[in-house]
Motif scaffolding. Sequence first.
Motif, mmCIF file in Angstrom:
data_model
loop_
_atom_site.group_PDB
_atom_site.id
_atom_site.type_symbol
_atom_site.label_atom_id
_atom_site.label_comp_id
_atom_site.label_asym_id
_atom_site.label_seq_id
_atom_site.Cartn_x
_atom_site.Cartn_y
_atom_site.Cartn_z
ATOM 1 N N ALA A 11 0.834 -1.202 0.000
ATOM 2 C CA ALA A 11 0.000 0.000 0.000
ATOM 3 C C ALA A 11 0.872 1.256 0.000
ATOM 4 O O ALA A 11 0.585 2.233 -0.696
ATOM 5 N N LYS A 12 1.970 1.216 0.754
ATOM 6 C CA LYS A 12 2.886 2.363 0.817
ATOM 7 C C LYS A 12 3.525 2.622 -0.553
ATOM 8 O O LYS A 12 3.557 3.763 -1.027
ATOM 9 N N ASP A 13 4.032 1.573 -1.203
ATOM 10 C CA ASP A 13 4.670 1.731 -2.507
ATOM 11 C C ASP A 13 3.675 2.247 -3.545
ATOM 12 O O ASP A 13 4.000 3.097 -4.369
ATOM 13 N N TYR A 14 2.441 1.729 -3.509
ATOM 14 C CA TYR A 14 1.399 2.177 -4.430
ATOM 15 C C TYR A 14 1.124 3.668 -4.244
ATOM 16 O O TYR A 14 1.040 4.421 -5.214
ATOM 17 N N THR A 15 1.006 4.101 -2.999
ATOM 18 C CA THR A 15 0.746 5.508 -2.702
ATOM 19 C C THR A 15 1.874 6.399 -3.212
ATOM 20 O O THR A 15 1.627 7.466 -3.787
ATOM 21 N N ILE A 16 3.106 5.959 -3.034
ATOM 22 C CA ILE A 16 4.260 6.719 -3.527
ATOM 23 C C ILE A 16 4.193 6.874 -5.041
ATOM 24 O O ILE A 16 4.416 7.960 -5.582
ATOM 25 N N LEU A 17 3.847 5.790 -5.748
ATOM 26 C CA LEU A 17 3.754 5.854 -7.213
ATOM 27 C C LEU A 17 2.612 6.773 -7.648
ATOM 28 O O LEU A 17 2.753 7.517 -8.622
ATOM 29 N N GLU A 18 1.486 6.757 -6.924
ATOM 30 C CA GLU A 18 0.383 7.663 -7.249
ATOM 31 C C GLU A 18 0.821 9.125 -7.114
ATOM 32 O O GLU A 18 0.513 9.950 -7.978
ATOM 33 N N VAL A 19 1.520 9.441 -6.045
ATOM 34 C CA VAL A 19 1.996 10.812 -5.830
ATOM 35 C C VAL A 19 2.991 11.195 -6.930
ATOM 36 O O VAL A 19 2.946 12.312 -7.461
ATOM 37 N N MET A 20 3.866 10.274 -7.289
ATOM 38 C CA MET A 20 4.825 10.557 -8.367
ATOM 39 C C MET A 20 4.096 10.872 -9.673
ATOM 40 O O MET A 20 4.484 11.788 -10.394
ATOM 41 N N LEU A 21 3.036 10.113 -9.978
ATOM 42 C CA LEU A 21 2.282 10.348 -11.211
ATOM 43 C C LEU A 21 1.604 11.715 -11.175
ATOM 44 O O LEU A 21 1.613 12.439 -12.173
ATOM 45 N N GLU A 22 1.046 12.083 -10.026
ATOM 46 C CA GLU A 22 0.408 13.394 -9.894
ATOM 47 C C GLU A 22 1.414 14.520 -10.108
ATOM 48 O O GLU A 22 1.061 15.599 -10.582
ATOM 49 N N ARG A 23 2.667 14.289 -9.743
ATOM 50 C CA ARG A 23 3.697 15.328 -9.832
ATOM 51 C C ARG A 23 4.404 15.364 -11.185
ATOM 52 O O ARG A 23 5.245 16.239 -11.405
ATOM 53 N N CYS A 24 4.108 14.422 -12.071
ATOM 54 C CA CYS A 24 4.732 14.442 -13.398
ATOM 55 C C CYS A 24 4.361 15.751 -14.085
ATOM 56 O O CYS A 24 3.194 16.140 -14.147
ATOM 57 N N LEU A 25 5.355 16.445 -14.588
ATOM 58 C CA LEU A 25 5.145 17.777 -15.140
ATOM 59 C C LEU A 25 4.364 17.771 -16.444
ATOM 60 O O LEU A 25 3.609 18.679 -16.727
ATOM 61 N N GLY A 26 4.565 16.770 -17.239
ATOM 62 C CA GLY A 26 3.881 16.743 -18.527
ATOM 63 C C GLY A 26 3.796 15.338 -19.061
ATOM 64 O O GLY A 26 4.346 14.400 -18.507
ATOM 65 N N ARG A 27 3.096 15.207 -20.141
ATOM 66 C CA ARG A 27 2.923 13.884 -20.744
ATOM 67 C C ARG A 27 4.228 13.338 -21.317
ATOM 68 O O ARG A 27 4.359 12.152 -21.516
ATOM 69 N N ASP A 28 5.176 14.214 -21.577
ATOM 70 C CA ASP A 28 6.442 13.766 -22.144
ATOM 71 C C ASP A 28 7.443 13.336 -21.074
ATOM 72 O O ASP A 28 8.569 12.981 -21.383
ATOM 73 N N ASP A 29 7.032 13.356 -19.806
ATOM 74 C CA ASP A 29 7.903 12.888 -18.724
ATOM 75 C C ASP A 29 8.191 11.407 -18.982
ATOM 76 O O ASP A 29 7.268 10.607 -19.144
ATOM 77 N N PRO A 30 9.469 11.013 -19.043
ATOM 78 C CA PRO A 30 9.807 9.627 -19.409
ATOM 79 C C PRO A 30 9.268 8.573 -18.442
ATOM 80 O O PRO A 30 9.051 7.432 -18.839
#
Length: 184
Positions: free
Chosen positions: A11-30
Amino acid sequence: MSNEETCLLTAKDYTILEVMLERCLGRDDPIAEILKRKIDGASVMFRDDIPPMVVTLSSRVSYRVDDGPAETRIIAHDEMRGLVGSVLSITNPRGLALMGLAEGQSMVIRRADGTEEKLTVQEVVYQPEAAKRETEGLKLGLGGPASKPRGTILRLVHSADGLPATPIERVPAPLDDDPGPSAA
């Protein structure tokens, strides 16, 4: 996400990945594409239920890129100073791709030049969740693979003098019948 790439996340790792996705600056983020694939194909588990052969945050994992030699790294949230060459951050596409994969599983990711590479988990050498369960099992004296003889607390895995390694045994403290200052 193909069945080969489905992943198990705490659950912790999933939450971290969700936050990372929300913080992606744009669609071209690798890493945005990898994050979406991970989140969409994830099965979320409690940390006590995650199998020991699955890569989680802070796991030490041996993996291959395409048909190259095996490499071993610690999967970390951020780069860690002083551990150059031993840490692979999940902010790196390779580190992110390995998260949630089990031994033998692979994930194909796109390199910056547009070509693809396949990462395959060879072995999860250390997983913090499994180590915690083993430690708790020893403390509680529970049966199963986590239970080891109560007297052995350290295991010598390599001897400098070339002699066979023998366990280092726990030395019990002498019986102390002094009730301490609270008895006064």
